[in-house]
Design an enzyme around this catalytic site. Structure first.
Site, short mmCIF file in Angstrom:
data_model
loop_
_atom_site.label_atom_id
_atom_site.label_comp_id
_atom_site.label_asym_id
_atom_site.label_seq_id
_atom_site.Cartn_x
_atom_site.Cartn_y
_atom_site.Cartn_z
N ASP A 30 5.02 -14.89 -16.45
CA ASP A 30 5.21 -13.70 -15.68
C ASP A 30 4.40 -14.02 -14.38
OD1 ASP A 30 5.66 -10.39 -16.87
OD2 ASP A 30 4.80 -10.78 -14.66
N THR A 85 15.30 -4.07 -15.34
CA THR A 85 16.69 -3.78 -14.38
C THR A 85 16.53 -2.23 -14.13
OG1 THR A 85 17.91 -3.62 -16.56
CG2 THR A 85 18.03 -5.60 -15.16
N PHE A 158 18.13 -5.00 -28.83
CA PHE A 158 18.46 -3.58 -29.47
C PHE A 158 17.07 -3.06 -30.09
CE2 PHE A 158 22.46 -5.92 -29.45
CZ PHE A 158 23.22 -4.96 -28.64
N ARG A 160 13.93 -0.94 -30.54
CA ARG A 160 13.37 0.59 -30.39
C ARG A 160 11.82 0.65 -30.16
NH1 ARG A 160 15.09 3.12 -35.69
NH2 ARG A 160 14.37 0.99 -36.28
N CYS A 269 15.40 3.80 -21.40
CA CYS A 269 16.62 3.17 -21.83
C CYS A 269 17.70 4.18 -21.59
CB CYS A 269 16.60 2.31 -23.17
SG CYS A 269 15.35 1.48 -23.46
N ARG A 337 8.13 7.47 -19.77
CA ARG A 337 9.27 7.57 -18.85
C ARG A 337 10.63 8.55 -19.03
NH1 ARG A 337 9.72 1.05 -18.41
NH2 ARG A 337 8.83 1.24 -20.59
C1 UGA Z 1 16.81 2.71 -27.28
C2 UGA Z 1 17.72 2.21 -28.54
O1 UGA Z 1 17.67 2.89 -29.72
C3 UGA Z 1 17.30 0.68 -29.00
O2 UGA Z 1 18.46 0.19 -29.91
C4 UGA Z 1 17.68 -0.12 -27.58
O3 UGA Z 1 17.39 -1.42 -27.53
C5 UGA Z 1 16.66 0.57 -26.40
O4 UGA Z 1 17.02 2.02 -26.48
C6 UGA Z 1 16.99 -0.37 -25.34
O5 UGA Z 1 17.78 -0.20 -24.70
O6 UGA Z 1 15.97 -0.94 -25.00
P1 UGA Z 1 14.38 3.63 -27.55
O7 UGA Z 1 14.52 4.07 -26.07
O8 UGA Z 1 13.15 2.82 -27.83
O9 UGA Z 1 15.38 2.86 -28.15
O10 UGA Z 1 14.27 5.07 -28.34
P2 UGA Z 1 14.97 5.73 -29.27
O11 UGA Z 1 14.30 5.54 -30.70
O12 UGA Z 1 16.40 5.27 -29.27
O13 UGA Z 1 14.99 7.37 -28.88
C7 UGA Z 1 15.43 7.58 -27.46
C8 UGA Z 1 15.39 8.96 -27.36
O14 UGA Z 1 16.27 9.62 -27.90
C9 UGA Z 1 14.24 9.55 -27.55
O15 UGA Z 1 13.83 10.78 -26.43
C10 UGA Z 1 14.21 10.41 -28.91
O16 UGA Z 1 13.54 11.41 -29.10
C11 UGA Z 1 15.69 10.67 -28.66
N1 UGA Z 1 16.60 10.92 -29.97
C12 UGA Z 1 16.87 10.03 -30.89
C13 UGA Z 1 16.95 12.28 -30.39
O17 UGA Z 1 16.50 13.20 -29.57
N2 UGA Z 1 17.47 12.35 -31.63
C14 UGA Z 1 17.68 11.52 -32.35
O18 UGA Z 1 18.36 11.77 -33.17
C15 UGA Z 1 17.26 10.29 -32.04
#
Ligand code: UGA
Length: 443
Positions: A30, A85, A158, A160, A269, A337
């Protein structure tokens, strides 16, 4: 096999640490010298369960190292690009690829004929980026021949937040976009340890791999928005959205995951990637009504949560006190974020409502965020609810699921809870004497 990971942010660090766990020699690079100094001392700048232990263990075993000098890619068979990005400042939602291209230009200066590396994008990049990267290398290192002296591939992540290590080590699938047999064999070898655990590794062309990442995130965002919309209908006409989700989810074709209603999706994301995917549709004159409406619905949803809160609170709002439990976009992270709380809290403050808040991941940076100016941060839930007119559960941290609701009721001014994550049982709360509201069921 030596591997370099350029960009030691969230994705780069998790990728580097997990690959070193497989016994590869990994160097995480980095340009931020301060960050590298901290990492060398095993101080992890992000909140991710399990990451710190993995880094400590593998730096000690000398599988993992850190550097601020790109020259240390020397000898790497695979070079991952894992820089950010973000959305471009222009405001059209398109992903800003400047950091990716900057890395490519710097890399072009240090690549040599001997190593024959594969340069792999881990960063989330729009369709066509792989091609642009190939053209950049052709321009900036004309002495090297593409597909002979180096290769380019795509391997989207992918992960989380909060369960990134588990997602890396036990993925549903690994996607590799390749142009030729050399890249295919090399990435196959890299992911062999996962393959032994029967994680499917799918090889595609580079463009499809780039799209799979956006399509997956957009589809999950759509699933969430769909259930949020169903929740709105249930609140008007009856039925319970949790039962609706359960019933739908039992159909294997639908699946039960990502059908939890809430205040709208946030994070680094889904909001960014849905906007970037929509920008790709627009740029290429392909109609998209679905993704556009997911983006717009999710923005409106946060404002609708404000309406919901103030309807329950009742006028006059001025000087009433609301306790917000959890402000991060989801539990097990300190990431704010695009968290719905960043929209909800300022709107409530504007109405003269006093905000008391608690979050298990609270750190002093929360207090300096402009959207949270004036929020009274409390160290525990009891202090946060004292004298409050209403509790709003914003983030479903485990700590809130088991909190002492009898004690909390005594501390509240009025026993009112709005549960935006449906973590409590309506009947139980009503029996306890709470005025309990949740998402997706009629009061
Ligand atoms: C998401 C994807 O799940 C990952 O697979 C992906 O790699 C990642 O983005 C990325 O592109 O780097 P993340 O942003 O860490 O992961 O979080 P999630 O667990 O997917 O939740 C995203 C949002 O959706 C949160 O605000 C969560 O509260 C909301 N959510 C999730 C709901 O409101 N309901 C659900 O049933 C699930």
């Amino acid at each position: 096999m030596k591997i370099s990971v350029i960009g030691s942010g969230y994705v780069g660090l998790v990728t580097g640490a997990c690959l070193s766990e497989f016994g590869y020699k990994v160097v995480c690079i980095d340009k931020n010298k301060k960050k590298i100094e901290l990492l060398k001392k095993n101080i992890i700048p992000i909140y991710e369960p399990g990451l710190s232990d993995l880094v400590k263990k593998n730096t000690k075993a000398k599988y993992l190292s850190f550097s601020d000098n790109l020259k240390h890619i020397k000898g790497s068979k695979i070079i991952f690009i894992a820089v950010g990005t973000p959305s471009a400042r222009r405001g059209d939602g398109e992903a800003d690829l400047k950091y990716v291209f900057e890395v490519c230009k710097e890399l072009a200066k240090v690549l040599n004929k001997k190593d024959k590396p594969i340069i792999v994008t881990k960063s989330t990049v729009p369709i066509g980026t792989g091609k642009k990267i190939i053209n950049l290398f052709k321009k900036f290192c004309p002495s090297l021949q593409y597909e002979i002296d180096y290769n380019v591939a795509s391997n989207p992540e992918f992960l989380r937040e909060g369960s990134a290590i588990e997602d890396f080590l036990r993925p549903d699938r690994v996607i590799c976009g390749v142009n030729n047999q050399v890249s295919l064999s090399c990435l196959k070898e890299l992911y062999r340890p996962l393959n032994l655990r029967e994680a499917p590794v799918l090889f595609t062309d580079i463009e499809s791999a780039e799209l799979i990442k956006y399509a997956s995130n957009a589809f999950l965002a759509l699933k969430i928005s769909f259930i949020n919309e169903m929740a709105d209908l249930c609140e008007k006409v009856g039925g319970n959205v949790q039962m609706v989700a359960k019933g739908m989810g039992l159909d294997n074709r639908i699946g039960s995951k990502f059908l939890h209603p809430g205040p709208g999706f946030g994070g680094s994301c889904f909001p960014k990637d849905t906007r970037a995917l929509y920008a790709s549709f627009k740029k290429n004159n392909v109609e998209s009504t679905l993704i556009k409406s997911v983006i717009e619905f999710n923005e409106r949803r946060k404002l609708n949560m404000v309406k919901k809160i103030i309807n329950i609170l009742g006028k006059p709002y001025k000087n009433k006190k609301i306790t917000i439990l959890g402000v991060t976009f989801k539990p097990n992270t300190d990431d704010l974020r695009e968290s719905p709380s960043l929209v909800i809290i300022p709107k409530l403050k504007k109405l003269g409502i006093k905000i008391y808040a608690h979050d298990p991941s609270y750190n002093t940076t929360f207090s300096s965020i402009k959207e949270f100016k004036g929020v009274m941060w409390k160290k525990n839930t009891f202090d946060a609810v004292k004298g409050s007119d209403m509790i709003v559960i914003h983030t479903e941290w485990n700590e809130y699921r088991g909190m002492d609701l009898s004690k909390i009721k005594k501390l509240l001014k009025s026993p009112v809870i709005l549960d935006l994550r449906n973590i409590f049982n309506k009947n139980e709360l009503n029996e306890m004497g709470y005025l309990y509201y949740n998402i997706g069921s009629k009061k």
